[in-house]
Design a protein around this motif. Structure first.
Motif, PDB file in Angstrom:
ATOM      1  N   ASN A  57       0.885  -1.188  -0.024  1.00  0.00           N
ATOM      2  CA  ASN A  57       0.267  -0.161  -0.068  1.00  0.00           C
ATOM      3  C   ASN A  57       0.903   1.281  -0.120  1.00  0.00           C
ATOM      4  N   PHE A  58       1.990   1.232   0.649  1.00  0.00           N
ATOM      5  CA  PHE A  58       2.797   2.443   0.762  1.00  0.00           C
ATOM      6  C   PHE A  58       3.483   2.564  -0.577  1.00  0.00           C
ATOM      7  N   LEU A  59       3.989   1.521  -1.086  1.00  0.00           N
ATOM      8  CA  LEU A  59       4.419   1.578  -2.658  1.00  0.00           C
ATOM      9  C   LEU A  59       3.419   2.080  -3.724  1.00  0.00           C
ATOM     10  N   ALA A  60       2.351   1.782  -3.349  1.00  0.00           N
ATOM     11  CA  ALA A  60       1.352   2.173  -4.531  1.00  0.00           C
ATOM     12  C   ALA A  60       0.894   3.684  -4.086  1.00  0.00           C
ATOM     13  N   THR A  61       0.755   4.040  -2.814  1.00  0.00           N
ATOM     14  CA  THR A  61       0.568   5.512  -2.626  1.00  0.00           C
ATOM     15  C   THR A  61       1.842   6.383  -3.169  1.00  0.00           C
ATOM     16  N   VAL A  62       2.954   6.008  -2.963  1.00  0.00           N
ATOM     17  CA  VAL A  62       3.889   6.698  -3.477  1.00  0.00           C
ATOM     18  C   VAL A  62       3.650   6.706  -5.095  1.00  0.00           C
ATOM     19  N   GLY A  63       3.568   5.575  -5.701  1.00  0.00           N
ATOM     20  CA  GLY A  63       3.131   5.603  -7.040  1.00  0.00           C
ATOM     21  C   GLY A  63       2.038   6.302  -7.848  1.00  0.00           C
ATOM     22  N   LYS A  94       2.667  13.298 -10.394  1.00  0.00           N
ATOM     23  CA  LYS A  94       1.762  13.252 -11.436  1.00  0.00           C
ATOM     24  C   LYS A  94       0.586  14.215 -11.636  1.00  0.00           C
ATOM     25  N   ALA A  95       0.202  14.953 -10.670  1.00  0.00           N
ATOM     26  CA  ALA A  95      -1.093  15.740 -10.658  1.00  0.00           C
ATOM     27  C   ALA A  95      -0.621  17.040 -11.314  1.00  0.00           C
ATOM     28  N   ASN A  96       0.496  17.657 -11.402  1.00  0.00           N
ATOM     29  CA  ASN A  96       0.726  18.652 -11.779  1.00  0.00           C
ATOM     30  C   ASN A  96       1.912  18.913 -12.773  1.00  0.00           C
ATOM     31  N   GLY A  97       2.791  17.589 -12.857  1.00  0.00           N
ATOM     32  CA  GLY A  97       4.026  17.669 -13.674  1.00  0.00           C
ATOM     33  C   GLY A  97       5.208  18.528 -13.219  1.00  0.00           C
ATOM     34  N   ARG A  98       5.157  18.763 -11.763  1.00  0.00           N
ATOM     35  CA  ARG A  98       6.312  19.208 -11.395  1.00  0.00           C
ATOM     36  C   ARG A  98       7.490  18.436 -11.243  1.00  0.00           C
ATOM     37  N   GLU A  99       8.680  18.875 -11.404  1.00  0.00           N
ATOM     38  CA  GLU A  99       9.770  18.147 -11.066  1.00  0.00           C
ATOM     39  C   GLU A  99      10.378  18.333  -9.692  1.00  0.00           C
ATOM     40  N   VAL A 100      10.958  17.069  -9.072  1.00  0.00           N
ATOM     41  CA  VAL A 100      11.586  17.245  -7.594  1.00  0.00           C
ATOM     42  C   VAL A 100      12.671  16.864  -7.727  1.00  0.00           C
ATOM     43  N   HIS A 101      13.445  17.341  -7.241  1.00  0.00           N
ATOM     44  CA  HIS A 101      15.220  16.742  -7.070  1.00  0.00           C
ATOM     45  C   HIS A 101      15.168  16.866  -5.587  1.00  0.00           C
ATOM     46  N   THR A 102      15.836  15.443  -5.175  1.00  0.00           N
ATOM     47  CA  THR A 102      16.049  15.550  -3.684  1.00  0.00           C
ATOM     48  C   THR A 102      17.203  14.451  -3.451  1.00  0.00           C
ATOM     49  N   GLU A 103      17.912  14.659  -2.206  1.00  0.00           N
ATOM     50  CA  GLU A 103      18.627  13.543  -1.789  1.00  0.00           C
ATOM     51  C   GLU A 103      17.867  12.940  -0.719  1.00  0.00           C
ATOM     52  N   THR A 104      18.172  11.440  -0.721  1.00  0.00           N
ATOM     53  CA  THR A 104      17.359  10.853   0.147  1.00  0.00           C
ATOM     54  C   THR A 104      18.178   9.566   0.830  1.00  0.00           C
ATOM     55  N   VAL A 105      17.770   9.389   2.049  1.00  0.00           N
ATOM     56  CA  VAL A 105      18.596   8.400   2.698  1.00  0.00           C
ATOM     57  C   VAL A 105      17.569   7.095   3.129  1.00  0.00           C
ATOM     58  N   ASN A 106      18.048   6.057   2.835  1.00  0.00           N
ATOM     59  CA  ASN A 106      17.141   4.738   2.972  1.00  0.00           C
ATOM     60  C   ASN A 106      17.924   4.172   3.977  1.00  0.00           C
ATOM     61  N   MET A 107      17.453   3.631   4.945  1.00  0.00           N
ATOM     62  CA  MET A 107      18.239   2.961   6.016  1.00  0.00           C
ATOM     63  C   MET A 107      17.197   1.674   6.176  1.00  0.00           C
ATOM     64  N   PHE A 108      18.186   0.280   5.777  1.00  0.00           N
ATOM     65  CA  PHE A 108      17.500  -0.859   5.674  1.00  0.00           C
ATOM     66  C   PHE A 108      18.025  -1.591   6.975  1.00  0.00           C
ATOM     67  N   THR A 109      17.153  -2.384   7.623  1.00  0.00           N
ATOM     68  CA  THR A 109      17.644  -3.463   8.679  1.00  0.00           C
ATOM     69  C   THR A 109      17.135  -4.833   7.996  1.00  0.00           C
ATOM     70  N   LEU A 110      18.323  -5.534   7.975  1.00  0.00           N
ATOM     71  CA  LEU A 110      18.210  -6.826   7.400  1.00  0.00           C
ATOM     72  C   LEU A 110      18.137  -8.113   8.546  1.00  0.00           C
ATOM     73  N   ARG A 111      17.282  -9.018   8.092  1.00  0.00           N
ATOM     74  CA  ARG A 111      17.069 -10.213   9.169  1.00  0.00           C
ATOM     75  C   ARG A 111      17.012 -11.327   8.300  1.00  0.00           C
ATOM     76  N   ASP A 112      17.864 -12.534   8.606  1.00  0.00           N
ATOM     77  CA  ASP A 112      17.635 -13.814   7.809  1.00  0.00           C
ATOM     78  C   ASP A 112      17.702 -13.498   6.134  1.00  0.00           C
ATOM     79  N   GLY A 113      18.543 -12.283   5.783  1.00  0.00           N
ATOM     80  CA  GLY A 113      18.701 -12.245   4.406  1.00  0.00           C
ATOM     81  C   GLY A 113      17.744 -11.416   3.904  1.00  0.00           C
ATOM     82  N   LYS A 114      16.810 -10.874   4.525  1.00  0.00           N
ATOM     83  CA  LYS A 114      15.551 -10.078   3.993  1.00  0.00           C
ATOM     84  C   LYS A 114      15.317  -8.733   4.618  1.00  0.00           C
ATOM     85  N   ILE A 115      14.919  -7.867   3.881  1.00  0.00           N
ATOM     86  CA  ILE A 115      14.789  -6.429   4.452  1.00  0.00           C
ATOM     87  C   ILE A 115      13.408  -6.401   5.570  1.00  0.00           C
TER      88      ILE A 115
END
Length: 136
Positions: A57-63, A94-115
């Protein structure tokens, strides 16, 4: 970075890019936690999303709101079961065609080879301006 960590991240990003739910299931835990902080009401996808269905749902909302035009990794740091990626991204609203440029930090915690946990720290002001929810 170990080969196993690199493989997990590569599989994750490839599955995201392809929109492949089955591949995502293979790389994230069933009880995955997504944490995307932002001021209340600013970004529709902000908040905490727990479990695979809520992750989708999170991914769909972003999309629903953004097109990912380009993502360039700037740095990757690994400490134990935590992986931090710094990315430079370009998005189109999507709603207005504006371009956004960002730097983003993703932090992943892995457990048993999965996120098991995915935290995102981005330029929420740039995204809010792009969505038309903030005025410069």
């Amino acid at each position: 970075m170990s080969d196993a960590v690199r493989e997990t991240l590569d599989r994750y990003y490839a599955a995201l890019k392809a929109g492949d739910s089955q591949a995502l299931r293979g790389v994230v835990s069933d009880d995955i936690e997504v944490h995307y902080p932002a001021p209340d009401g600013l970004l529709p996808w902000a908040g905490d999303w727990i479990g695979f269905e809520r992750f989708e749902n999170f991914l769909a909302t972003v999309g629903d709101h953004l097109v990912i035009d380009a993502v360039e990794p700037l740095a990757i740091h690994v400490a134990g079961d935590t992986v931090i990626t710094v990315l430079k991204g370009e998005w189109t609203v999507k709603a207005n065609g504006r371009e956004v440029h960002t730097e983003t930090v993703n932090m992943f915690t892995l457990r048993d080879g999965k996120i098991a946990r995915y935290q995102v720290y981005s330029d929420t002001a740039a995204l809010g301006l792009g969505l038309g929810r903030l005025v410069a």
